[in-house]
Design an enzyme around this catalytic site. Structure first.
Site, PDB file in Angstrom:
ATOM      1  N   THR A  80       0.811  -1.224   0.000  1.00 46.77           N
ATOM      2  CA  THR A  80       0.000   0.000   0.000  1.00 46.77           C
ATOM      3  C   THR A  80       0.844   1.273   0.000  1.00 46.77           C
ATOM      4  OG1 THR A  80      -0.149  -0.035   2.420  1.00 46.77           O
ATOM      5  CG2 THR A  80      -1.930  -1.120   1.210  1.00 46.77           C
ATOM      6  N   GLY A  81       2.163   1.131  -0.191  1.00 48.29           N
ATOM      7  CA  GLY A  81       3.024   2.307  -0.209  1.00 48.29           C
ATOM      8  C   GLY A  81       3.942   2.412   0.992  1.00 48.29           C
ATOM      9  N   THR A  83       6.932   1.169   1.507  1.00 47.23           N
ATOM     10  CA  THR A  83       8.335   1.445   1.188  1.00 47.23           C
ATOM     11  C   THR A  83       8.572   2.944   1.077  1.00 47.23           C
ATOM     12  OG1 THR A  83       8.461  -0.642  -0.045  1.00 47.23           O
ATOM     13  CG2 THR A  83      10.221   0.961  -0.427  1.00 47.23           C
ATOM     14  N   TRP A  84       7.680   3.630   0.393  1.00 42.92           N
ATOM     15  CA  TRP A  84       7.766   5.077   0.233  1.00 42.92           C
ATOM     16  C   TRP A  84       7.610   5.785   1.572  1.00 42.92           C
ATOM     17  CZ3 TRP A  84       3.589   8.530  -2.502  1.00 42.92           C
ATOM     18  CH2 TRP A  84       4.122   9.824  -2.715  1.00 42.92           C
ATOM     19  N   HIS A 138       2.831  -4.737   9.663  1.00 41.28           N
ATOM     20  CA  HIS A 138       1.648  -4.937   8.823  1.00 41.28           C
ATOM     21  C   HIS A 138       0.454  -5.404   9.652  1.00 41.28           C
ATOM     22  CE1 HIS A 138       3.540  -4.113   5.083  1.00 41.28           C
ATOM     23  NE2 HIS A 138       4.255  -5.206   5.011  1.00 41.28           N
ATOM     24  N   SER A 168      -0.761  -5.000  -7.080  1.00 44.77           N
ATOM     25  CA  SER A 168       0.618  -4.957  -6.595  1.00 44.77           C
ATOM     26  C   SER A 168       0.957  -6.211  -5.805  1.00 44.77           C
ATOM     27  CB  SER A 168       0.823  -3.713  -5.737  1.00 44.77           C
ATOM     28  OG  SER A 168       2.163  -3.589  -5.326  1.00 44.77           O
ATOM     29  N   LYS A 301       6.024  -0.237  -9.860  1.00 49.13           N
ATOM     30  CA  LYS A 301       5.602   0.931 -10.632  1.00 49.13           C
ATOM     31  C   LYS A 301       5.267   2.130  -9.753  1.00 49.13           C
ATOM     32  CE  LYS A 301       3.616  -1.364 -14.718  1.00 49.13           C
ATOM     33  NZ  LYS A 301       2.386  -1.516 -15.531  1.00 49.13           N
TER      34      LYS A 301
END
Length: 336
Positions: A80-81, A83-84, A138, A168, A301
């Site tokens: 869900t993002g 890493t960012w 998580h 993803s 991506k």
């Protein structure tokens, strides 16, 4: 706020063989389902599906991890993002300690290795007592160790359009299997089978709607302690979100930093394009015990709306309807 990424230990070392057996017994009595990977059954724990390995880690943390009020947890469902978000949080929190242009560990280390993961029973030692420590998980809100909730520590949560989350996740799992069990990746369920399971809530850390809803409700009840983000909002309003994140982490950008473009520098460095092109993330390996995965699988991506390249409009509408029904009355929606 400072946090050292270099000193690490595990609470697993504090766990006796007797307690490990206790967890195995506790886990063996739970309902199971084959899920996405036939030879890796999922266990139903407190209404959520977890792989036994991560469940054992979460139970160890339940009994041994003691959160401090200064801790910050970066929480999310899978893909869900995170890493960012980890990269942004780490860069913001350690900017007084590391130069983002040269010395930040993110240049030589996968973001997931800079912030310890609760289910692996990792945590940073802090001999010099940094003001804040960053952790990640998580786990659903209701499955977090009681000490996290009782300590009053802060939580940053990120969620994402469930359609992009599913796509993803479906790309991610075969790559994990290909690395850890070469030749077995073809046994992972097809995208159609995976979609059916996702719609039933049957996947790692699922159901997705309950995962999101747990943190959403908690953020409404404790807005000073839980910051709730949507991936899409982080993409659309990155500067505003980064400033909000810095304020929440109690290390706001100073006037001088604003003038020097510190916000924009962090955003540029933590962008998908920047991180995915670092050598460590192109060729490095993420090692956990005897297993490892290629770092590049964490960078696919990062696009909003990529689900349209893999799911039909009917499938998208079906998942949207499920989410709207499950989130009904909560004030949260994923409809554009």
């Amino acid at each position: 706020m400072e946090s050292s990424p270099l000193s690490k230990t595990t609470i697993a070392s504090k766990t006796t063989m007797e307690s490990l057996e206790k967890y195995k017994d506790e886990i063996s009595g739970l309902p199971r389902d084959n899920g996405w990977i036939p030879w890796q059954p999922l266990c139903l724990y407190k209404g959520f599906w977890l792989y036994p390995y991560f469940l054992q880690g979460s139970l160890q943390a339940r009994d041994h991890f003691e959160a401090q009020p200064s801790d910050v947890f970066i929480c999310s469902s899978m893909k869900t993002g995170s890493t960012w978000l980890k990269s942004l949080c780490f860069s913001i929190a350690t900017r007084a300690q590391f130069d983002i242009d040269s010395t930040t560990p993110l240049r030589t280390t996968l973001p997931h290795e800079c912030i310890p993961f609760l289910e692996y029973c990792e945590y940073y030692t802090a001999p010099q007592g940094p003001k804040t420590s960053l952790f990640a998980s998580h786990l659903p809100y209701t499955c977090l160790p009681k000490s996290i909730i009782d300590s009053g520590c802060k939580i940053v949560y990120i969620c994402r359009d469930p359609k992009d989350t599913f796509v993803s996740l479906w790309h991610f799992l075969p790559k994990i299997v290909a690395t850890m069990a070469p030749g077995q990746e073809d046994l992972v369920v097809s995208i159609e089978e995976g979609f059916e399971l996702f719609c039933k809530g049957l996947f790692s850390y699922g159901p997705y709607w309950d995962h999101v809803l747990g943190y959403w409700k908690a953020s409404l009840e404790r807005p000073d302690k839980i910051l709730f983000f949507k991936y899409e909002d982080l993409k659309k309003k990155t500067e505003a979100c980064v400033r909000k994140l810095a304020d929440f982490l109690e290390c706001p950008f100073s006037i001088d930093e604003e003038k020097e473009g510190a916000v924009q520098k962090i955003i540029k460095f933590c962008s998908f394009e920047s991180l995915s092109n670092l050598e460590v993330n192109k060729t490095g390996k993420h090692v956990r015990g005897d297993d490892f995965v290629e770092n590049n699988i964490f960078f696919r991506k990062g696009k909003v709306g990529d689900w349209r390249n893999y799911l039909s409009a009917e499938m998208g509408e079906r998942l949207d309807n499920i989410m709207e029904e499950k989130l009904s009355g909560s004030g949260l929606t994923f409809k554009n």
